[in-house]
Design an enzyme around this catalytic site. Structure first.
Site, PDB file in Angstrom:
ATOM      1  N   HIS A 211      14.006   8.666  25.043  1.00 23.03           N
ATOM      2  CA  HIS A 211      13.913   7.225  25.321  1.00 23.03           C
ATOM      3  C   HIS A 211      14.512   6.331  24.240  1.00 23.03           C
ATOM      4  O   HIS A 211      14.467   5.111  24.344  1.00 23.03           O
ATOM      5  CB  HIS A 211      12.458   6.808  25.548  1.00 23.03           C
ATOM      6  CG  HIS A 211      11.618   6.824  24.294  1.00 23.03           C
ATOM      7  ND1 HIS A 211      11.015   7.953  23.813  1.00 23.03           N
ATOM      8  CD2 HIS A 211      11.298   5.839  23.421  1.00 23.03           C
ATOM      9  CE1 HIS A 211      10.352   7.672  22.713  1.00 23.03           C
ATOM     10  NE2 HIS A 211      10.505   6.389  22.436  1.00 23.03           N
TER      11      HIS A 211
HETATM   12  C1  UD1 Z   1       8.898   0.954  22.558  1.00 22.82           C
HETATM   13  C2  UD1 Z   1       9.134   0.909  21.062  1.00 22.82           C
HETATM   14  C3  UD1 Z   1       9.566   2.281  20.573  1.00 22.82           C
HETATM   15  C4  UD1 Z   1       8.588   3.350  21.003  1.00 22.82           C
HETATM   16  C5  UD1 Z   1       8.351   3.288  22.494  1.00 22.82           C
HETATM   17  C6  UD1 Z   1       7.244   4.230  22.822  1.00 22.82           C
HETATM   18  C7  UD1 Z   1       9.927  -1.265  20.218  1.00 22.82           C
HETATM   19  C8  UD1 Z   1      11.081  -1.982  19.653  1.00 22.82           C
HETATM   20  N1  UD1 Z   1      10.175  -0.020  20.702  1.00 22.82           N
HETATM   21  O1  UD1 Z   1      10.140   1.236  23.154  1.00 22.82           O
HETATM   22  O2  UD1 Z   1       9.622   2.279  19.157  1.00 22.82           O
HETATM   23  O3  UD1 Z   1       9.123   4.611  20.680  1.00 22.82           O
HETATM   24  O4  UD1 Z   1       7.945   1.948  22.856  1.00 22.82           O
HETATM   25  O5  UD1 Z   1       7.204   4.577  24.155  1.00 22.82           O
HETATM   26  O6  UD1 Z   1       8.843  -1.769  20.241  1.00 22.82           O
HETATM   27  N2  UD1 Z   1       8.975  -0.307  30.778  1.00 22.82           N
HETATM   28  C9  UD1 Z   1       8.345  -0.059  31.969  1.00 22.82           C
HETATM   29  N3  UD1 Z   1       6.978   0.042  31.956  1.00 22.82           N
HETATM   30  C10 UD1 Z   1       6.226  -0.114  30.854  1.00 22.82           C
HETATM   31  C11 UD1 Z   1       6.890  -0.381  29.643  1.00 22.82           C
HETATM   32  C12 UD1 Z   1       8.254  -0.468  29.610  1.00 22.82           C
HETATM   33  O7  UD1 Z   1       8.980   0.090  33.002  1.00 22.82           O
HETATM   34  O8  UD1 Z   1       4.995  -0.006  30.934  1.00 22.82           O
HETATM   35  C13 UD1 Z   1      10.459  -0.362  30.755  1.00 22.82           C
HETATM   36  C14 UD1 Z   1      11.000  -1.749  30.934  1.00 22.82           C
HETATM   37  O9  UD1 Z   1      12.123  -1.670  31.756  1.00 22.82           O
HETATM   38  C15 UD1 Z   1      11.442  -2.157  29.542  1.00 22.82           C
HETATM   39  C16 UD1 Z   1      11.783  -0.812  28.897  1.00 22.82           C
HETATM   40  O10 UD1 Z   1      10.914   0.123  29.502  1.00 22.82           O
HETATM   41  O11 UD1 Z   1      12.510  -3.053  29.567  1.00 22.82           O
HETATM   42  C17 UD1 Z   1      11.600  -0.804  27.408  1.00 22.82           C
HETATM   43  O12 UD1 Z   1      10.272  -1.182  27.037  1.00 22.82           O
HETATM   44  P1  UD1 Z   1       9.974  -1.802  25.579  1.00 22.82           P
HETATM   45  O13 UD1 Z   1       8.523  -1.992  25.401  1.00 22.82           O
HETATM   46  O14 UD1 Z   1      10.852  -2.968  25.346  1.00 22.82           O
HETATM   47  O15 UD1 Z   1      10.478  -0.712  24.588  1.00 22.82           O
HETATM   48  P2  UD1 Z   1      10.424   0.867  24.664  1.00 22.82           P
HETATM   49  O16 UD1 Z   1      11.783   1.375  24.937  1.00 22.82           O
HETATM   50  O17 UD1 Z   1       9.307   1.288  25.556  1.00 22.82           O
HETATM   51  N1  UDP Z   2       3.450  11.253  25.482  1.00 21.28           N
HETATM   52  C1  UDP Z   2       2.698  11.336  26.648  1.00 21.28           C
HETATM   53  N2  UDP Z   2       3.335  11.481  27.844  1.00 21.28           N
HETATM   54  C2  UDP Z   2       4.687  11.591  27.947  1.00 21.28           C
HETATM   55  C3  UDP Z   2       5.445  11.513  26.740  1.00 21.28           C
HETATM   56  C4  UDP Z   2       4.799  11.333  25.528  1.00 21.28           C
HETATM   57  O1  UDP Z   2       1.478  11.275  26.601  1.00 21.28           O
HETATM   58  O2  UDP Z   2       5.197  11.742  29.068  1.00 21.28           O
HETATM   59  C5  UDP Z   2       2.748  11.026  24.195  1.00 21.28           C
HETATM   60  C6  UDP Z   2       3.060  12.016  23.107  1.00 21.28           C
HETATM   61  O3  UDP Z   2       2.229  13.155  23.183  1.00 21.28           O
HETATM   62  C7  UDP Z   2       2.782  11.187  21.854  1.00 21.28           C
HETATM   63  C8  UDP Z   2       3.176   9.798  22.266  1.00 21.28           C
HETATM   64  O4  UDP Z   2       3.185   9.782  23.693  1.00 21.28           O
HETATM   65  O5  UDP Z   2       1.393  11.211  21.555  1.00 21.28           O
HETATM   66  C9  UDP Z   2       4.547   9.472  21.734  1.00 21.28           C
HETATM   67  O6  UDP Z   2       5.013   8.298  22.309  1.00 21.28           O
HETATM   68  P1  UDP Z   2       6.552   7.961  22.482  1.00 21.28           P
HETATM   69  O7  UDP Z   2       7.367   9.199  22.455  1.00 21.28           O
HETATM   70  O8  UDP Z   2       6.653   7.088  23.677  1.00 21.28           O
HETATM   71  O9  UDP Z   2       6.826   7.035  21.221  1.00 21.28           O
HETATM   72  P2  UDP Z   2       7.343   7.332  19.734  1.00 21.28           P
HETATM   73  O10 UDP Z   2       6.432   8.316  19.118  1.00 21.28           O
HETATM   74  O11 UDP Z   2       8.749   7.808  19.850  1.00 21.28           O
HETATM   75  O12 UDP Z   2       7.301   5.999  19.095  1.00 21.28           O
END
Ligand code: UD1
Ligand code: UDP
Length: 380
Positions: A211
């Protein structure tokens, strides 16, 4: 103003994204054990049930006292909405301390709001550095650490990184990794069979999670990554619980269901870790998953040029790969299984970080100055 007794104190936790929930649960439990009044502000950065609600249920987190519902948007729009929403709640609740987690936009906004309001803050997972400022998270980490009053580090290298940035060592506490506390707490529930049956998985398989914006936002990068994952799928079936961020772009690049490739919705915490526990290989660009695979002793190939978690490479099963080197690295990992260069697991990743953090917070709330001996590291 710091109180001299725990009565009448209030600790607020600002949580917004999936990894925040996992890191916060042990701290919330640790503070609850000490009888400290606390509440969760959910910013709503993540809002899908599979990105949020399922974590509250799996981790036993209490209901938030507020959900700001900020949702998605550009960095500016999302951060602006976070600032406005958080300022109102923090002013209203007047907490003694606000605890923030990791490196997401909700973390950044909370630190800025509290710094401007004069509300003290603690940062859990301080001092991680990828030294790659093209990552939004790296920018967030630097700002958050520079403004936090109490910094909780998960691994020793954080101490020198923070010192180099001028953070006084008196603010920093090496406490271990609360994400690993959550993993330890979940271990008895980690059974791969039900989730394998639900997904129709039999035999050996790999799990992939992808992601990071650098991997999934740009069509050319996404295509290169997908081709690499297909190279792994030629060797072993790959299950991909796909983060919503990459859904469209990776599908356009060819990440679709095939004979050896299964694309599924994001999994809940217990289901995901169960699937990982039963796998022979993980391919990821997640931060947290690098740590969890180290503890579960599953080989992990991280498709990134760097990691802010080098301890998972030196003391764990993690290896950095490029898309070009991923298929060959998978061949080696599948042949060798999990190997760790040092043989020692990371220091203090022992399931007790939450109670350590809670004790430091309790002492701080009571106005006690911790002696140097009780920092670096905070003992049991
Ligand atoms: C965010 C964090 C990233 C983290 C990740 C964990 C920032 C800058 N990034 O990235 O560090 O690794 O969360 O998962 O804060 N969306 C949905 N449903 C949701 C949430 C998001 O569909 O519940 C989609 C939306 O299209 C959105 C995109 O995901 O535009 C990105 O979501 P966003 O919260 O901006 O950042 P992440 O890529 O999730
Ligand atoms: N995780 C989860 N379901 C998934 C993918 C990840 O529960 O389908 C959990 C994973 O075990 C970890 C956390 O989400 O505890 C990590 O989140 P993510 O990879 O979204 O964010 P990051 O650590 O890169 O910021």
């Amino acid at each position: 103003m710091r109180e001299s007794s725990l009565q009448d104190t209030l600790v607020l936790h600002v949580l917004g994204a999936r990894p925040n929930f996992v890191k916060a649960a042990p701290v919330v439990n640790g503070l609850a054990d000490l009888g400290i009044r606390q509440g969760i502000i959910h910013t709503g950065q993540h809002y899908d049930a599979l990105m949020s609600d399922v974590f509250f249920a799996d981790l036993g987190l209490p209901e938030p006292i507020a959900n700001l519902g900020v949702g998605s948007g550009s960095h500016a729009k999302q951060t602006a909405a976070l600032l406005v929403g958080l300022e109102e709640v923090v002013e209203r609740e007047n907490p003694s301390l606000v605890v923030v987690y990791g490196d997401v936009n909700s973390t950044l906004a909370a630190i800025l709001v509290c710094a401007k309001l004069g509300v003290p803050t603690a940062h859990v997972e301080a001092g991680l550095r990828s030294f790659d400022r093209t990552m939004p998270e790296e920018v967030n980490r630097i700002v958050v650490d520079s403004l936090s009053d109490i910094l909780f580090a998960t691994s020793p290298e954080a101490l020198s990184y923070l010192a180099n940035e001028g953070v006084p060592s008196s603010k920093v506490h090496l406490v271990g990794n609360p994400m690993i506390d959550s993993l330890f707490a979940a271990l008895p529930k980690l059974d791969p069979v039900p989730v394998q049956e639900r997904l129709g998985v039999t035999g050996k398989y790999a799990v992939a999670t992808l992601h990071r914006p650098a991997n999934v936002d740009d069509p050319a990068a996404a295509k290169e990554l997908v081709d690499a994952v297909l190279g792994v799928a030629e060797q072993v079936p790959v299950i991909v619980p796909l983060h919503p961020r990459g859904r469209t772009r990776l599908a356009e690049a060819g990440l679709v269901d095939g004979p050896n490739l299964r694309i599924v919705d994001p999994l809940g915490y217990v289901d995901f870790l169960s699937l990982v526990r039963g796998s022979v290989l993980v391919v990821t660009d997640s931060g947290g998953v690098q740590e969890e695979t180290t503890m579960l002793e599953v080989p992990c190939l991280t498709v990134r040029p760097n990691t802010e978690r080098p301890i998972t490479v030196t003391h764990g099963t993690n290896r950095l790969v490029t898309p070009a080197s991923l298929p060959a690295a998978a061949t080696v990992a599948l042949a060798e299984g999990a190997t760790t260069p040092s043989g020692d697991l990371p220091m203090l990743w022992d399931g007790k970080a939450g109670p350590r953090i809670a004790r430091v917070i309790a002492s701080w709330l009571q106005g006690e100055n911790l002696s140097p001996a009780s920092r670096n590291a905070v003992g049991d």
